[in-house]
Design an enzyme around this catalytic site. Structure first.
Site, PDB file in Angstrom:
ATOM      1  N   MET A  93       0.987  -1.293  -0.226  1.00  0.00           N
ATOM      2  CA  MET A  93      -0.177   0.278  -0.388  1.00  0.00           C
ATOM      3  C   MET A  93       0.856   1.029  -0.011  1.00  0.00           C
ATOM      4  O   MET A  93       1.632   1.750   0.910  1.00  0.00           O
ATOM      5  CB  MET A  93      -1.488  -0.066   1.143  1.00  0.00           C
ATOM      6  N   PRO A  94       0.976   1.457  -1.005  1.00  0.00           N
ATOM      7  CA  PRO A  94       1.877   3.440  -1.061  1.00  0.00           C
ATOM      8  C   PRO A  94       0.499   4.268  -0.317  1.00  0.00           C
ATOM      9  O   PRO A  94      -0.223   4.584  -0.230  1.00  0.00           O
ATOM     10  CB  PRO A  94       1.353   3.655  -3.118  1.00  0.00           C
ATOM     11  N   LEU A  95       2.271   4.318   0.399  1.00  0.00           N
ATOM     12  CA  LEU A  95       1.581   5.582   0.975  1.00  0.00           C
ATOM     13  C   LEU A  95       2.678   7.405   0.641  1.00  0.00           C
ATOM     14  O   LEU A  95       3.651   7.351   0.889  1.00  0.00           O
ATOM     15  CB  LEU A  95       2.348   5.921   2.555  1.00  0.00           C
ATOM     16  N   SER A 117      -5.599   1.453  -3.354  1.00  0.00           N
ATOM     17  CA  SER A 117      -4.681   1.790  -2.046  1.00  0.00           C
ATOM     18  C   SER A 117      -3.919   2.083  -1.817  1.00  0.00           C
ATOM     19  O   SER A 117      -2.463   2.474  -0.635  1.00  0.00           O
ATOM     20  CB  SER A 117      -3.124   0.029  -2.182  1.00  0.00           C
ATOM     21  N   ARG A 131      -2.448   5.638  -0.256  1.00  0.00           N
ATOM     22  CA  ARG A 131      -3.207   6.564   0.588  1.00  0.00           C
ATOM     23  C   ARG A 131      -2.078   8.007   0.400  1.00  0.00           C
ATOM     24  O   ARG A 131      -0.790   7.650  -0.141  1.00  0.00           O
ATOM     25  CB  ARG A 131      -2.602   5.875   1.900  1.00  0.00           C
TER      26      ARG A 131
END
Length: 64
Positions: free
Chosen positions: A1-3, A37, A39
């Site tokens: 999940m990229p943040l 995914s 954020r």
């Protein structure tokens, strides 16, 4: 999940911040991450608490 976390000085409208978040989200999707995914977190910092070159952003603005 990229943040993706972005720190930015206070002073933009909600619309400007929403546009920024949307553009960053789109860029990460184009990079290959699934949209659900991604954020994006924006932290607004008061200009008095942002120091650059030994001077706060508030001090720089007051000197103009």
């Amino acid at each position: 999940m990229p943040l993706v976390e972005i720190s930015i000085a206070e002073g933009r409208t909600e619309e400007q911040l929403r546009d920024l978040m949307g553009r960053v989200h789109t860029a990460i999707e184009e990079w290959g991450a699934p949209g659900q995914s991604v954020r994006v977190l924006v932290r607004e910092v008061p200009p008095a608490l942002w120091l650059s070159g030994g001077v706060t952003l508030a001090e720089k603005a007051a000197a103009k």
